[in-house]
Scaffold this motif. Structure first.
Motif, short mmCIF file in Angstrom:
data_model
loop_
_atom_site.label_atom_id
_atom_site.label_comp_id
_atom_site.label_asym_id
_atom_site.label_seq_id
_atom_site.Cartn_x
_atom_site.Cartn_y
_atom_site.Cartn_z
N GLY A 114 0.82 -1.21 0.00
CA GLY A 114 0.00 0.00 0.00
C GLY A 114 0.84 1.25 0.00
N LEU A 115 1.98 1.21 0.68
CA LEU A 115 2.89 2.35 0.71
C LEU A 115 3.78 2.36 -0.53
CD1 LEU A 115 4.16 4.79 2.13
CD2 LEU A 115 5.70 3.20 3.30
N PHE A 116 4.39 1.23 -0.85
CA PHE A 116 5.35 1.19 -1.95
C PHE A 116 4.70 1.45 -3.31
CE2 PHE A 116 7.63 -1.48 1.20
CZ PHE A 116 8.78 -0.72 1.28
N MET A 117 3.52 0.88 -3.52
CA MET A 117 2.88 1.00 -4.83
C MET A 117 1.70 1.98 -4.83
SD MET A 117 4.82 -1.00 -6.50
CE MET A 117 4.00 -1.17 -8.08
N GLY A 118 1.08 2.19 -3.66
CA GLY A 118 -0.13 2.99 -3.63
C GLY A 118 0.02 4.41 -3.15
N ALA A 119 1.24 4.81 -2.75
CA ALA A 119 1.44 6.15 -2.22
C ALA A 119 1.12 7.23 -3.25
CB ALA A 119 2.88 6.31 -1.72
N GLY A 120 1.48 6.97 -4.51
CA GLY A 120 1.21 7.96 -5.55
C GLY A 120 -0.28 8.22 -5.70
N ASN A 121 -1.07 7.16 -5.66
CA ASN A 121 -2.51 7.29 -5.79
C ASN A 121 -3.10 8.05 -4.60
OD1 ASN A 121 -4.96 6.72 -7.20
ND2 ASN A 121 -5.44 5.22 -5.62
N SER A 122 -2.58 7.78 -3.40
CA SER A 122 -3.07 8.45 -2.19
C SER A 122 -2.76 9.95 -2.23
CB SER A 122 -2.43 7.83 -0.95
OG SER A 122 -2.78 6.47 -0.83
N ILE A 123 -1.55 10.29 -2.63
CA ILE A 123 -1.16 11.70 -2.71
C ILE A 123 -1.98 12.40 -3.79
CG2 ILE A 123 0.72 13.29 -3.28
CD1 ILE A 123 2.64 11.15 -2.09
N HIS A 124 -2.16 11.74 -4.92
CA HIS A 124 -2.94 12.31 -6.02
C HIS A 124 -4.37 12.60 -5.57
CE1 HIS A 124 -3.92 13.00 -10.27
NE2 HIS A 124 -5.04 12.34 -10.06
N PHE A 125 -4.86 11.76 -4.68
CA PHE A 125 -6.24 11.86 -4.21
C PHE A 125 -6.42 13.01 -3.22
CE2 PHE A 125 -9.70 9.02 -5.11
CZ PHE A 125 -10.69 9.34 -4.19
N ALA A 126 -5.50 13.12 -2.25
CA ALA A 126 -5.70 14.07 -1.14
C ALA A 126 -4.64 15.14 -1.03
CB ALA A 126 -5.77 13.29 0.19
N GLY A 127 -3.60 15.10 -1.88
CA GLY A 127 -2.56 16.11 -1.78
C GLY A 127 -1.84 16.04 -0.44
N PRO A 128 -1.31 17.17 0.05
CA PRO A 128 -0.61 17.17 1.35
C PRO A 128 -1.51 16.71 2.50
CG PRO A 128 -0.21 19.21 0.15
CD PRO A 128 -1.29 18.49 -0.59
N GLY A 129 -2.82 16.78 2.31
CA GLY A 129 -3.74 16.32 3.35
C GLY A 129 -3.59 14.86 3.68
N ILE A 130 -2.92 14.10 2.79
CA ILE A 130 -2.73 12.67 3.04
C ILE A 130 -1.91 12.45 4.31
CG2 ILE A 130 -0.58 12.28 1.76
CD1 ILE A 130 -3.77 10.10 1.68
N LEU A 131 -1.02 13.41 4.64
CA LEU A 131 -0.25 13.31 5.88
C LEU A 131 -1.17 13.33 7.09
CD1 LEU A 131 2.66 15.77 4.98
CD2 LEU A 131 2.75 13.26 4.98
N LEU A 132 -2.18 14.19 7.04
CA LEU A 132 -3.15 14.27 8.13
C LEU A 132 -3.98 12.99 8.21
CD1 LEU A 132 -4.53 15.90 10.38
CD2 LEU A 132 -6.03 16.89 8.61
#
Length: 456
Positions: A30-48
């Motif tokens: 989820g982190l290695f392959m899915g991080a790009g999708n998560s960031i694309h979805f929520a931007g910097p808010g993904i950290l929150l």
């Protein structure tokens, strides 16, 4: 009531095994392959989002840890649901969790097949899966210590990959490294900063995506039960969770957005591959493929460990005669027959991979199984609440901080995440499937005896 003790069971995990398994266990594809999708979805808010879910999972883990600390003899945390919520709820939880982990094991086997085909494209997926299934089953059958050693090195590979990413990113940032997309700088995160750039709908939808990255964290409870000094090791393993979330998840995501302006990160490409390619590392895709292969193998190795012990517990608590052979330990003190049966069921992954027509159904089942984890987490918190009111309560144990506030908050949060699944196109049908399972199997569970079977 059956306490599910496991006499003469091999307790072969050492402190270093549990500590590194605890770190590596929360790091997956989820982190290695899915991080790009998560960031694309929520931007910097993904950290929150990662921080919020990490905090709620920590509350759940502390609640589970408090019960484990009071009675570390239980083979799985599911036993506490039977003990404090009754046999009917325990029956639902036991079978649901076993089936859920079986489906996840099949999903990881499928991933392994695809990753190996990166190097051997002509090799059938089903054959790759059978080879890995046989090898990892053998590892689990030999000794708990060998399982721990393999998980130790699997986790080490994942951790080194993340540390390498963070170190590379920091060097590039402080050296003002130039890339085809601009200068590497911390300003890439804060320039035109927007915590919720794509609206509240996408921000909330990202919760279910990130939630999946944390699934399996509860496995720490089973590894601790396999040690000789669980009360000494348990607090260390559980209390490290906030550090792991902050450093490995948030650290990696922060560095990725430092190297690549978050608005330009592709949704369907691994940021790890992009970062290592930017510094001129040839074969970056192959290296990351190896890392995600070990991540999938590590996950399946842990799942086999878990499903074998869960099925052993199911057999111990069942009145059905055909299950009794699975309620016995091998000479090595391992639930060998239960593990072999769980492994045999996992062969279904190879069958599914050889029938393309039902691949969509498989995605549906595995996604629905993920949703069931949310139900399990809610039941853990529910069981904990009853534990606090029971005579077993240990006031000088490994206590949850501010339980009257945090435990209900975490339970409501998991309910909230589950509800959001119905508003996302990719998760709506699996959420409906999981709800049908809850209603139908919950109804079947209501016909079980109120008290569990007592066995000597």
């Amino acid at each position: 009531m059956n306490t599910n003790t496991m006499p003469k069971e091999d307790k072969g995990l050492k402190n270093r095994h549990v500590q590194l398994i605890a770190i590596g266990g929360t790091i997956g594809t989820g982190l290695f392959m899915g991080a790009g999708n998560s960031i694309h979805f929520a931007g910097p808010g993904i950290l929150l989002v990662y921080a919020i879910i990490g905090a709620m999972m920590f509350v759940m883990m502390r609640a589970m840890g408090e019960m484990l600390y009071q009675d570390p003899s239980q083979p799985t945390f599911i036993a506490y649901m039977t003990k404090y919520l009754g046999n009917r709820v325990g029956f639902f939880a036991r079978w649901s969790y076993w089936l859920t982990t079986i489906f996840f094991g099949m999903a990881e086997l499928t991933a392994i097949g695809k990753y190996v085909q990166f190097w051997f494209p002509s090799m059938p997926e089903w054959l790759i899966q059978l080879i890995f299934l046989a090898a990892l089953t053998g590892v689990n059958l030999i000794a708990v210590s060998l399982f721990g050693e393999m998980e130790f090195w699997f986790s080490m590979i994942k951790i080194i990959a993340i540390l390498a990413l963070i170190a590379t990113g920091l060097i590039m940032a402080f050296g003002h490294f130039q890339t085809p997309v601009g200068t590497v700088s911390f300003g890439n995160i804060f320039h035109d900063f927007s915590l919720i750039p794509n609206g509240w709908g996408n921000f909330i939808n990202s919760f279910q995506m990130v939630m999946f990255a944390f699934v399996g964290m509860e496995f720490i409870g089973m590894t601790v039960a396999e040690t000789k000094n669980p009360r000494q090791i348990l607090p260390k393993a559980v209390n490290q969770i906030p550090f792991r979330v902050l450093f490995f998840y948030l650290g990696a995501l922060f560095v990725i957005m430092t190297i690549y302006p978050w608005k330009q990160i592709p949704a369907h490409q691994s940021p790890f591959v992009m970062v290592f390619e930017l510094v001129g590392l040839k074969g970056a895709a192959a290296i990351i493929n190896f890392v995600v292969l070990t991540a999938a193998a590590s996950s399946f190795n842990s799942i086999l460990f878990s499903t074998g012990r869960n099925f052993y517990s199911l057999a111990k608590e069942s009145r059905a005669k055909f299950l009794q052979p699975f309620a016995k330990l091998s000479k090595r003190g391992l639930p060998a027959k239960a593990l072999l049966f769980s492994s045999l069921i996992s062969v279904g992954s190879a069958v599914i991979s050889s029938i393309p027509a039902i691949s969509d159904a498989f995605v549906f089942v595995t996604s629905a199984a993920t949703d069931l984890f949310l139900m399990i987490y809610i039941m853990i918190l529910w069981a904990y609440w009853h534990y606090r009111k029971s005579s077993d309560y240990m006031p000088d144990g490994f206590l949850v901080k501010a339980p009257k506030l945090l435990v209900p908050l975490a339970a409501l949060f998991f309910v909230f995440v589950y509800v959001t699944l119905f508003f996302n196109d990719s998760s709506r049908i699996p959420a409906i499937g999981a709800t049908i399972w809850l209603v139908v199997f919950g109804f079947i569970s209501s016909f079980q005896p109120k008290e569990a079977v007592v066995k000597d």
